[in-house]
Design a protein around this motif. Structure first.
Motif, PDB file in Angstrom:
ATOM      1  N   ARG A   1       0.820  -1.209   0.000  1.00 41.39           N
ATOM      2  CA  ARG A   1       0.000   0.000   0.000  1.00 41.39           C
ATOM      3  C   ARG A   1       0.858   1.263   0.000  1.00 41.39           C
ATOM      4  O   ARG A   1       0.467   2.291  -0.546  1.00 41.39           O
ATOM      5  CB  ARG A   1      -0.933  -0.021   1.216  1.00 41.39           C
ATOM      6  CG  ARG A   1      -1.791   1.226   1.399  1.00 41.39           C
ATOM      7  CD  ARG A   1      -2.762   1.419   0.277  1.00 41.39           C
ATOM      8  NE  ARG A   1      -3.482   2.683   0.433  1.00 41.39           N
ATOM      9  CZ  ARG A   1      -4.254   3.224  -0.497  1.00 41.39           C
ATOM     10  NH1 ARG A   1      -4.421   2.621  -1.659  1.00 41.39           N
ATOM     11  NH2 ARG A   1      -4.859   4.373  -0.281  1.00 41.39           N
ATOM     12  N   GLY A   2       2.041   1.152   0.605  1.00 40.22           N
ATOM     13  CA  GLY A   2       2.866   2.342   0.746  1.00 40.22           C
ATOM     14  C   GLY A   2       3.503   2.833  -0.537  1.00 40.22           C
ATOM     15  O   GLY A   2       3.965   3.980  -0.591  1.00 40.22           O
ATOM     16  N   GLU A   3       3.537   2.033  -1.566  1.00 39.35           N
ATOM     17  CA  GLU A   3       4.225   2.436  -2.795  1.00 39.35           C
ATOM     18  C   GLU A   3       3.612   3.714  -3.386  1.00 39.35           C
ATOM     19  O   GLU A   3       2.443   3.733  -3.782  1.00 39.35           O
ATOM     20  CB  GLU A   3       4.178   1.319  -3.835  1.00 39.35           C
ATOM     21  CG  GLU A   3       4.996   1.624  -5.072  1.00 39.35           C
ATOM     22  CD  GLU A   3       5.068   0.441  -6.020  1.00 39.35           C
ATOM     23  OE1 GLU A   3       5.651   0.613  -7.103  1.00 39.35           O
ATOM     24  OE2 GLU A   3       4.540  -0.644  -5.688  1.00 39.35           O
ATOM     25  N   GLY A   4       4.391   4.778  -3.405  1.00 40.07           N
ATOM     26  CA  GLY A   4       3.939   6.045  -3.972  1.00 40.07           C
ATOM     27  C   GLY A   4       2.902   6.780  -3.145  1.00 40.07           C
ATOM     28  O   GLY A   4       2.305   7.762  -3.612  1.00 40.07           O
ATOM     29  N   LEU A   5       2.691   6.368  -1.884  1.00 36.61           N
ATOM     30  CA  LEU A   5       1.581   6.929  -1.105  1.00 36.61           C
ATOM     31  C   LEU A   5       1.838   8.366  -0.673  1.00 36.61           C
ATOM     32  O   LEU A   5       0.897   9.164  -0.581  1.00 36.61           O
ATOM     33  CB  LEU A   5       1.312   6.044   0.120  1.00 36.61           C
ATOM     34  CG  LEU A   5      -0.071   6.168   0.757  1.00 36.61           C
ATOM     35  CD1 LEU A   5      -1.178   5.905  -0.251  1.00 36.61           C
ATOM     36  CD2 LEU A   5      -0.198   5.207   1.946  1.00 36.61           C
ATOM     37  N   ALA A   6       3.089   8.720  -0.415  1.00 33.77           N
ATOM     38  CA  ALA A   6       3.385  10.099  -0.019  1.00 33.77           C
ATOM     39  C   ALA A   6       2.980  11.073  -1.123  1.00 33.77           C
ATOM     40  O   ALA A   6       2.366  12.117  -0.871  1.00 33.77           O
ATOM     41  CB  ALA A   6       4.867  10.253   0.316  1.00 33.77           C
TER      42      ALA A   6
END
Length: 201
Positions: free
Chosen positions: A86-91
């Motif tokens: 889920r964290g991939e590219g989340l920022a």
């Protein structure tokens, strides 16, 4: 506001000893999403595995996307696997969402270029709410911020949440960020070794 949005604002507003890495922040934002889903009753933990519960709309587009992406079939996904997936590219996704709402106008970004010189309104609700939550010492937001290198008082002990599931989430975020930093260190060493080979006479 949600925990991920509060965390993103805190990462840009609160001074830290080093710039916040985008990858670290993405992992922490995924952890923040999971913390909110647990609090909303949209998910539970069975050990360190995420069990989806009947979905309820949270009113936040990205958080609803997170809920919809929970894996319903067994074996359920571990918290660690969730953070990396889920964290991939989340920022960048959360940055773009806040920017589209006009919350980031003219603000200093540590890992993204500043667009324009206009100042953000001092009373912007999102910014004010994030600041209040940070000042309150909320253990979830404090733990997530510490994982990416932001501490209210450097060296001061953190207060653990009174929920075992949230403790698991925070511990897993810390482990994931530590693992990502180890990967960066290995790459730096490998790149330096490769450069030395080419520079050798």
């Amino acid at each position: 506001m949600t925990t991920p949005r509060d965390l993103l604002i805190i990462s840009m507003d609160v001074p830290s000893e080093r710039p916040v890495e985008q990858g670290d922040l993405s992992l922490a934002l995924a952890g923040a999403e999971l913390a909110d889903l647990l609090a909303a009753g949209a998910a539970g933990l069975d050990g360190d595995h995420i069990v989806p519960l009947p979905r309820r709309d949270t009113g936040d587009r990205l958080l609803d996307q997170a809920a919809a992406s929970l894996r319903e079939r067994t074996p359920h996904e571990s918290v660690e696997d969730w953070l990396w997936r889920r964290g991939e590219g989340l920022a960048a996704a959360y940055h773009d969402a806040l920017d589209a709402q006009g919350q980031l106008t003219g603000r200093r970004r540590r890992w993204l270029p500043v667009r324009g010189d206009r100042e953000a309104p001092a009373g912007a609700p999102a910014r004010r709410e994030a600041a209040e939550r940070w000042a309150s010492g909320d253990p979830v937001i404090a733990g997530l911020a510490a994982a990416v290198g932001i501490e209210a008082e450097p060296g001061a002990p953190l207060t653990a949440p009174d929920d075992d599931a949230l403790v698991t989430v925070l511990a897993t975020v810390n482990d994931a960020v530590t693992e990502l930093e180890a990967v960066r260190q290995r790459r730096r060493i490998e790149n330096a070794a490769f450069d030395n080979i080419w520079r050798a006479p």
